[in-house]
Design an enzyme around this catalytic site. Structure first.
Site, short mmCIF file in Angstrom:
data_model
loop_
_atom_site.label_atom_id
_atom_site.label_comp_id
_atom_site.label_asym_id
_atom_site.label_seq_id
_atom_site.Cartn_x
_atom_site.Cartn_y
_atom_site.Cartn_z
N CYS A 84 12.72 -7.40 12.34
CA CYS A 84 13.24 -8.32 11.34
C CYS A 84 12.19 -8.45 10.23
CB CYS A 84 13.51 -9.65 12.02
SG CYS A 84 14.43 -10.82 11.04
N CYS A 138 0.79 -1.24 0.00
CA CYS A 138 0.00 0.00 0.00
C CYS A 138 0.82 1.28 0.00
CB CYS A 138 -0.94 0.00 1.20
SG CYS A 138 -0.12 0.22 2.79
N CYS A 145 -2.58 -1.40 5.69
CA CYS A 145 -3.25 -2.49 4.97
C CYS A 145 -3.25 -3.81 5.74
CB CYS A 145 -2.65 -2.68 3.59
SG CYS A 145 -0.99 -3.41 3.58
N CYS A 187 1.73 -3.92 8.64
CA CYS A 187 1.54 -2.56 8.15
C CYS A 187 0.27 -2.00 8.80
CB CYS A 187 1.40 -2.57 6.63
SG CYS A 187 0.92 -0.96 5.94
#
Length: 140
Positions: free
Chosen positions: A120, A51, A100, A97
């Site tokens: 990571c 996104c 999204c 995220c």
């Protein structure tokens, strides 16, 4: 607060490569040492491949020796969300995220100062925007 991007599974499959889809939408993991951003030192911002949400600044990236790009902290507190992950018989903290809800990787408490954290991340879950170029989140 980040504006959420919610798409159907079919829309995600059209938008993402098969590898991006596997990691971002199915919580997959790229093979260690295989990611394109593992040794990258180019200044800029890492954004979500799904996104375009800005996630990490290159200045927080470090060599962790794990086989995946690692960062000490997200760009902002609103860039990512963290969720307990109990898959594979382990208890870890998954990083997603914030825009999204795409799977990015995991965070561990064994990083360097100043945070002591190691975000990571999967290279395939991110894109790099070189310093000086505009950050443009994808439209829905």
């Amino acid at each position: 607060m980040v504006d959420k991007l919610i798409l159907s599974d079919e829309e995600w499959r059209k938008r993402l490569s098969p590898e991006e889809y596997d990691v971002l939408r199915r919580h997959g993991t790229e093979r260690p040492g295989s990611g394109c951003f593992l040794g990258t030192k180019t200044p800029g911002t890492y954004v979500c491949a799904g996104c375009g949400n800005p996630l990490f600044k290159s200045g927080t990236k470090f060599e962790s020796g794990t086989g995946w790009p690692s960062f000490t902290q997200p760009l902002t507190a609103d860039s990512v969300t963290e969720v307990q992950d109990r898959s594979y018989g382990m208890i870890r903290t998954e990083v997603r995220c914030a825009r999204c809800d795409g799977h990015l990787g995991h965070v561990f408490p064994d990083g360097p100062p100043p945070t002591g954290l190691r975000y990571c991340m999967n290279s395939v879950a991110m894109k790099h925007v070189p310093e000086g170029q505009p950050l443009q989140p994808a439209k829905s």
